[in-house]
Design an enzyme around this catalytic site. Structure first.
Site, PDB file in Angstrom:
ATOM      1  N   ARG A 172      11.469  -6.083   4.847  1.00 10.87           N
ATOM      2  CA  ARG A 172      11.274  -4.648   4.605  1.00 10.87           C
ATOM      3  C   ARG A 172      12.191  -3.813   5.492  1.00 10.87           C
ATOM      4  O   ARG A 172      12.382  -4.110   6.662  1.00 10.87           O
ATOM      5  CB  ARG A 172       9.812  -4.286   4.877  1.00 10.87           C
ATOM      6  CG  ARG A 172       9.564  -2.776   4.780  1.00 10.87           C
ATOM      7  CD  ARG A 172       8.120  -2.434   4.607  1.00 10.87           C
ATOM      8  NE  ARG A 172       7.308  -2.747   5.769  1.00 10.87           N
ATOM      9  CZ  ARG A 172       5.990  -2.579   5.803  1.00 10.87           C
ATOM     10  NH1 ARG A 172       5.355  -2.137   4.736  1.00 10.87           N
ATOM     11  NH2 ARG A 172       5.309  -2.879   6.878  1.00 10.87           N
TER      12      ARG A 172
ATOM     13  N   LYS B  13       0.837  -1.210   0.000  1.00 13.78           N
ATOM     14  CA  LYS B  13       0.000   0.000   0.000  1.00 13.78           C
ATOM     15  C   LYS B  13       0.873   1.264   0.000  1.00 13.78           C
ATOM     16  O   LYS B  13       0.639   2.187  -0.761  1.00 13.78           O
ATOM     17  CB  LYS B  13      -0.923   0.025   1.229  1.00 13.78           C
ATOM     18  CG  LYS B  13      -1.860  -1.168   1.323  1.00 13.78           C
ATOM     19  CD  LYS B  13      -2.795  -1.068   2.521  1.00 13.78           C
ATOM     20  CE  LYS B  13      -2.114  -1.215   3.867  1.00 13.78           C
ATOM     21  NZ  LYS B  13      -1.596  -2.554   4.156  1.00 13.78           N
TER      22      LYS B  13
ATOM     23  N   ARG C 192      11.466  -1.611  10.889  1.00 11.41           N
ATOM     24  CA  ARG C 192      10.411  -1.146  11.799  1.00 11.41           C
ATOM     25  C   ARG C 192      10.245  -2.166  12.913  1.00 11.41           C
ATOM     26  O   ARG C 192      10.311  -3.369  12.664  1.00 11.41           O
ATOM     27  CB  ARG C 192       9.082  -1.049  11.026  1.00 11.41           C
ATOM     28  CG  ARG C 192       8.805   0.309  10.459  1.00 11.41           C
ATOM     29  CD  ARG C 192       7.666   0.323   9.472  1.00 11.41           C
ATOM     30  NE  ARG C 192       6.423  -0.279   9.943  1.00 11.41           N
ATOM     31  CZ  ARG C 192       5.294  -0.280   9.234  1.00 11.41           C
ATOM     32  NH1 ARG C 192       5.251   0.287   8.039  1.00 11.41           N
ATOM     33  NH2 ARG C 192       4.205  -0.836   9.705  1.00 11.41           N
TER      34      ARG C 192
ATOM     35  N   ARG D 165      -9.731   0.312   8.512  1.00 11.99           N
ATOM     36  CA  ARG D 165      -9.164  -1.006   8.746  1.00 11.99           C
ATOM     37  C   ARG D 165     -10.165  -1.938   9.399  1.00 11.99           C
ATOM     38  O   ARG D 165      -9.822  -3.063   9.743  1.00 11.99           O
ATOM     39  CB  ARG D 165      -7.950  -0.864   9.658  1.00 11.99           C
ATOM     40  CG  ARG D 165      -6.655  -1.364   8.997  1.00 11.99           C
ATOM     41  CD  ARG D 165      -5.543  -0.990   9.898  1.00 11.99           C
ATOM     42  NE  ARG D 165      -4.283  -1.585   9.613  1.00 11.99           N
ATOM     43  CZ  ARG D 165      -3.283  -0.992   8.981  1.00 11.99           C
ATOM     44  NH1 ARG D 165      -3.448   0.184   8.443  1.00 11.99           N
ATOM     45  NH2 ARG D 165      -2.118  -1.590   8.879  1.00 11.99           N
TER      46      ARG D 165
END
Ligand code: AMP
Length: 212
Positions: free
Chosen positions: A125, A13, A158, A86
């Site tokens: 990521r 996204k 993250r 969400r």
């Protein structure tokens, strides 16, 4: 055109929103980014959201909806809502908000990526701590290890991309976010886009939706 972009964590996204901003002059409202900025700034909102995010849980609706209300009221012009709504309660609140502001959403784009891909996408990521640019250790590493190609900032993982937290995030998605597909299907706004393949391929599919 105003669009919603939703899908499982790791569907791409954020990556697709970044391309839409660049190529289509759209404005992105990412609830995840807004929370991360609030945490970085040490604001009361950030303090409230931090523990939920670090555990991979959804931040309470009252907090999230208030934040989106403020953000949407700030500017006009085409937008992408990334990561909001969400759950169905947020989708209903969004409808009320859009009616109040006299704006509408044209498409709810569901980025579909099979579960088998998601864990690898999320654990690999990496993000720039300074500008938020995203990388992947295998598919898209920065040119110099640990250094952002865009701004030279540090490239990090993250906290919520660690394997133990990802499990909870995927559960929250299955339980709360996936039912939104039916919600937007009934409204006639749902468009499912295949989120597998290269970033450019996925963008091409989204672009076709926006042109149709
Ligand atoms: P994201 O960057 O979209 O993956 O979001 C990171 C985290 O922020 C999520 O795992 C949630 O804890 C929180 N978050 C983002 N958007 C929402 C939302 N619409 N409702 C509740 N929590 C959210």
């Amino acid at each position: 055109m105003n669009i919603l972009l939703f899908g499982p964590p790791g569907a791409g996204k954020g990556t697709q929103s970044a391309l839409l901003i660049k190529k289509k002059a759209m404005r992105q409202i990412s609830t995840g980014d807004l929370f991360r900025a609030a945490i970085k700034g040490g604001t009361p909102l950030g303090l409230e959201a931090k523990s939920y995010i670090n555990e991979g849980k959804l931040v309470p609706d009252s907090v999230t909806i208030g934040m989106v209300r403020e953000e949407l009221s700030k500017h006009r012009g085409p937008f992408i809502l990334d990561g909001f709504p969400r759950n169905v309660a947020q989708a209903e609140a969004l409808e009320v908000l859009l009616n109040e502001l006299k704006i509408s959403v044209d498409r709810a784009i569901f980025l579909e990526v099979p579960n088998a891909y998601l864990l690898g996408r999320l654990t690999g990521r990496r993000v720039c701590k300074t500008c938020g640019a995203t990388y992947h250790i295998e598919a898209k590493p920065p040119k110099a290890k640990g250094v952002c190609d865009v701004c030279g900032g540090p490239v990090i993982q993250r906290d919520d991309d660690k394997e133990e937290v990802i499990k909870t995030r995927l559960e929250a998605y299955e339980e709360s976010t996936k039912p939104l597909k039916d919600y937007y299907q009934v409204k006639g706004q749902l468009v499912t886009v295949d989120g597998t393949g290269s970033t450019e391929d996925v963008f091409g599919r989204i672009d076709r939706v926006l042109r149709s």
